[in-house]
Design an enzyme around this catalytic site. Sequence first.
Site, PDB file in Angstrom:
ATOM      1  CE  LYS A 152      43.556  37.853  35.259  1.00 42.09           C
ATOM      2  NZ  LYS A 152      44.086  39.129  35.733  1.00 42.09           N
ATOM      3  CB  ILE A 153      48.160  32.343  36.565  1.00 41.47           C
ATOM      4  CG1 ILE A 153      47.387  32.609  35.271  1.00 41.47           C
ATOM      5  CG2 ILE A 153      48.921  31.027  36.471  1.00 41.47           C
ATOM      6  CD1 ILE A 153      48.252  32.889  34.050  1.00 41.47           C
ATOM      7  CB  THR A 230      53.844  28.706  33.446  1.00 41.39           C
ATOM      8  OG1 THR A 230      53.382  29.308  34.663  1.00 41.39           O
ATOM      9  CG2 THR A 230      54.148  27.248  33.670  1.00 41.39           C
ATOM     10  CB  SER A 231      55.312  34.059  34.118  1.00 39.10           C
ATOM     11  OG  SER A 231      54.427  35.123  34.256  1.00 39.10           O
ATOM     12  NE  ARG A 232      54.372  37.027  27.995  1.00 43.41           N
ATOM     13  CZ  ARG A 232      53.287  36.256  27.994  1.00 43.41           C
ATOM     14  NH1 ARG A 232      53.349  35.008  28.443  1.00 43.41           N
ATOM     15  NH2 ARG A 232      52.138  36.711  27.529  1.00 43.41           N
ATOM     16  CD  GLU A 261      58.082  32.304  24.319  1.00 44.61           C
ATOM     17  OE1 GLU A 261      58.333  31.801  25.433  1.00 44.61           O
ATOM     18  OE2 GLU A 261      56.920  32.545  23.934  1.00 44.61           O
ATOM     19  CG  HIS A 293      54.066  30.432  25.398  1.00 45.52           C
ATOM     20  ND1 HIS A 293      54.747  31.623  25.439  1.00 45.52           N
ATOM     21  CD2 HIS A 293      52.908  30.663  26.078  1.00 45.52           C
ATOM     22  CE1 HIS A 293      54.034  32.521  26.087  1.00 45.52           C
ATOM     23  NE2 HIS A 293      52.913  31.963  26.487  1.00 45.52           N
ATOM     24  CG  PHE A 296      47.640  29.269  25.571  1.00 40.08           C
ATOM     25  CD1 PHE A 296      48.983  29.162  25.327  1.00 40.08           C
ATOM     26  CD2 PHE A 296      46.755  29.098  24.526  1.00 40.08           C
ATOM     27  CE1 PHE A 296      49.457  28.887  24.039  1.00 40.08           C
ATOM     28  CE2 PHE A 296      47.210  28.830  23.234  1.00 40.08           C
ATOM     29  CZ  PHE A 296      48.571  28.726  23.000  1.00 40.08           C
TER      30      PHE A 296
HETATM   31  P1  NAI Z   1      47.681  38.935  36.821  1.00 38.53           P
HETATM   32  O1  NAI Z   1      47.838  40.333  36.339  1.00 38.53           O
HETATM   33  O2  NAI Z   1      46.341  38.468  37.298  1.00 38.53           O
HETATM   34  O3  NAI Z   1      48.718  38.686  38.033  1.00 38.53           O
HETATM   35  C1  NAI Z   1      50.037  39.121  38.028  1.00 38.53           C
HETATM   36  C2  NAI Z   1      50.458  39.322  39.484  1.00 38.53           C
HETATM   37  O4  NAI Z   1      51.842  39.677  39.489  1.00 38.53           O
HETATM   38  C3  NAI Z   1      49.689  40.460  40.181  1.00 38.53           C
HETATM   39  O5  NAI Z   1      49.198  40.010  41.418  1.00 38.53           O
HETATM   40  C4  NAI Z   1      50.743  41.538  40.346  1.00 38.53           C
HETATM   41  O6  NAI Z   1      50.559  42.344  41.506  1.00 38.53           O
HETATM   42  C5  NAI Z   1      52.008  40.702  40.445  1.00 38.53           C
HETATM   43  N1  NAI Z   1      53.221  41.468  40.193  1.00 38.53           N
HETATM   44  C6  NAI Z   1      53.405  42.503  39.347  1.00 38.53           C
HETATM   45  N2  NAI Z   1      54.662  42.960  39.444  1.00 38.53           N
HETATM   46  C7  NAI Z   1      55.272  42.209  40.367  1.00 38.53           C
HETATM   47  C8  NAI Z   1      56.581  42.198  40.921  1.00 38.53           C
HETATM   48  N3  NAI Z   1      57.495  43.099  40.551  1.00 38.53           N
HETATM   49  N4  NAI Z   1      56.877  41.260  41.840  1.00 38.53           N
HETATM   50  C9  NAI Z   1      55.938  40.377  42.250  1.00 38.53           C
HETATM   51  N5  NAI Z   1      54.683  40.329  41.776  1.00 38.53           N
HETATM   52  C10 NAI Z   1      54.367  41.236  40.856  1.00 38.53           C
HETATM   53  O7  NAI Z   1      48.231  38.010  35.676  1.00 38.53           O
HETATM   54  P2  NAI Z   1      47.927  36.459  35.426  1.00 38.53           P
HETATM   55  O8  NAI Z   1      46.703  36.328  34.588  1.00 38.53           O
HETATM   56  O9  NAI Z   1      47.997  35.726  36.708  1.00 38.53           O
HETATM   57  O10 NAI Z   1      49.163  36.064  34.505  1.00 38.53           O
HETATM   58  C11 NAI Z   1      50.491  36.038  35.003  1.00 38.53           C
HETATM   59  C12 NAI Z   1      51.437  35.910  33.834  1.00 38.53           C
HETATM   60  O11 NAI Z   1      51.299  34.608  33.254  1.00 38.53           O
HETATM   61  C13 NAI Z   1      51.144  36.868  32.663  1.00 38.53           C
HETATM   62  O12 NAI Z   1      51.782  38.099  32.858  1.00 38.53           O
HETATM   63  C14 NAI Z   1      51.690  36.146  31.479  1.00 38.53           C
HETATM   64  O13 NAI Z   1      53.020  36.590  31.287  1.00 38.53           O
HETATM   65  C15 NAI Z   1      51.723  34.674  31.903  1.00 38.53           C
HETATM   66  N6  NAI Z   1      50.854  33.825  31.093  1.00 38.53           N
HETATM   67  C16 NAI Z   1      51.396  32.701  30.521  1.00 38.53           C
HETATM   68  C17 NAI Z   1      50.623  31.855  29.759  1.00 38.53           C
HETATM   69  C18 NAI Z   1      51.169  30.603  29.153  1.00 38.53           C
HETATM   70  O14 NAI Z   1      50.539  30.037  28.252  1.00 38.53           O
HETATM   71  N7  NAI Z   1      52.295  30.081  29.620  1.00 38.53           N
HETATM   72  C19 NAI Z   1      49.209  32.167  29.492  1.00 38.53           C
HETATM   73  C20 NAI Z   1      48.726  33.331  30.208  1.00 38.53           C
HETATM   74  C21 NAI Z   1      49.526  34.139  30.949  1.00 38.53           C
END
Ligand code: NAI
Length: 326
Positions: A152-153, A230-232, A261, A293, A296
């Site tokens: 999604k992101i 911005t992920s983890r 963190e 962080h 969001f």
């Molecule tokens: P999502 O589940 O929609 O997308 C994650 C994507 O990563 C999927 O397309 C998946 O197939 C892919 N993926 C999984 N394993 C993989 C790998 N080994 N190599 C490459 N791609 C791989 O998740 P969304 O909503 O896009 O969020 C992504 C991340 O953003 C979350 O896991 C979370 O850690 C982080 N996040 C950070 C926030 C912040 O405030 N900084 C807020 C919300 C989420």
Amino acid sequence: MKIAFFSTQPYDKEYFKRYNQQHQITFFEAQLNEQTVNLAKGNDAICAFVNDRLNAEVIKALAETGVKIIAQRCAGFNNVDVGAARENNIAVVRVPAYSPHAVAEHALALIMTLNRKTHKAYNRVREGNFSLDRLTGFDLYGKTVGVIGTGKIGQCFAHIMLGLGCKVLAFDIIANKDLEAAGVAYLPLMDILQQSNIISLHCPLTEQTKHLINSTTLDMMKDGTMLINTSRGALIDTRDAIEALKRGRLGYLGIDVYEQEEKLFFHDLSENIIEDDIIMRLLSFPNVLITSHQGFLTDEALTQIALVTLQNLSDFEQGKKLQNAV
Ligand code: NAI
């Protein structure tokens, strides 16, 4: 339902109080961990955030106090031992999508700030320094951007970068057909690392992705690459990133998340001695930008987080199917 709310920040209280009609919420500022788990006593549910520690020990203690559901008010759930929850008959729910735009746009903010140095320009001008020396950036137009994880992101982020006229490359275990149709090319990770000027991480933290960015993968990048996370935090081996910054392999590093963190982010430590030498080293680089962080943190995302979390808890209370179960 009685809910113990952990790691409460003022904005959490504001948004949950605004939208809560039927639950009895007790807000705790404390982070949930082995020492604080007793605060959950007398509650049916707990509401947790990214740095609350829901390991097997904490989950067992929660089960003993009568907690039946863990409501994560975020998308990620790498802080929850889901197996332990299952064994203890505790449901786990989350907010799978609240505003992918919020996080994708924050990634863009990190890129723009690092590139055009608006944070430095702001401070300079306020002090009457109108010099442009050392503020030179580069055009984003025409640059190659590698997106790792196009869920999604990552998808929103890819569209933003396409809109700026960048060439967008992507790596994911599943290709997104809409992005391919929009002109994004899916390539093996190594090709993305070698060809990109900017690399942005949008995949979840799993066993496969932990330290995805390490000395080996950093060595595959071009000199001067901009890396955005911005992920983890644990997607990057921070010590290796520091070495890459020293060598110039990384030209810029923008992070909204950091491996350690948990003890730092979301707290005002401005009057404390910070013991984490790694983050202090990172802060010493002029080409590193760290936010704590806040990807969001938009009105739209906070509204959605509150509404979906409260709905998840109501569904559980009413015995309905849990749409957002982990
Ligand atoms: P999502 O589940 O929609 O997308 C994650 C994507 O990563 C999927 O397309 C998946 O197939 C892919 N993926 C999984 N394993 C993989 C790998 N080994 N190599 C490459 N791609 C791989 O998740 P969304 O909503 O896009 O969020 C992504 C991340 O953003 C979350 O896991 C979370 O850690 C982080 N996040 C950070 C926030 C912040 O405030 N900084 C807020 C919300 C989420």
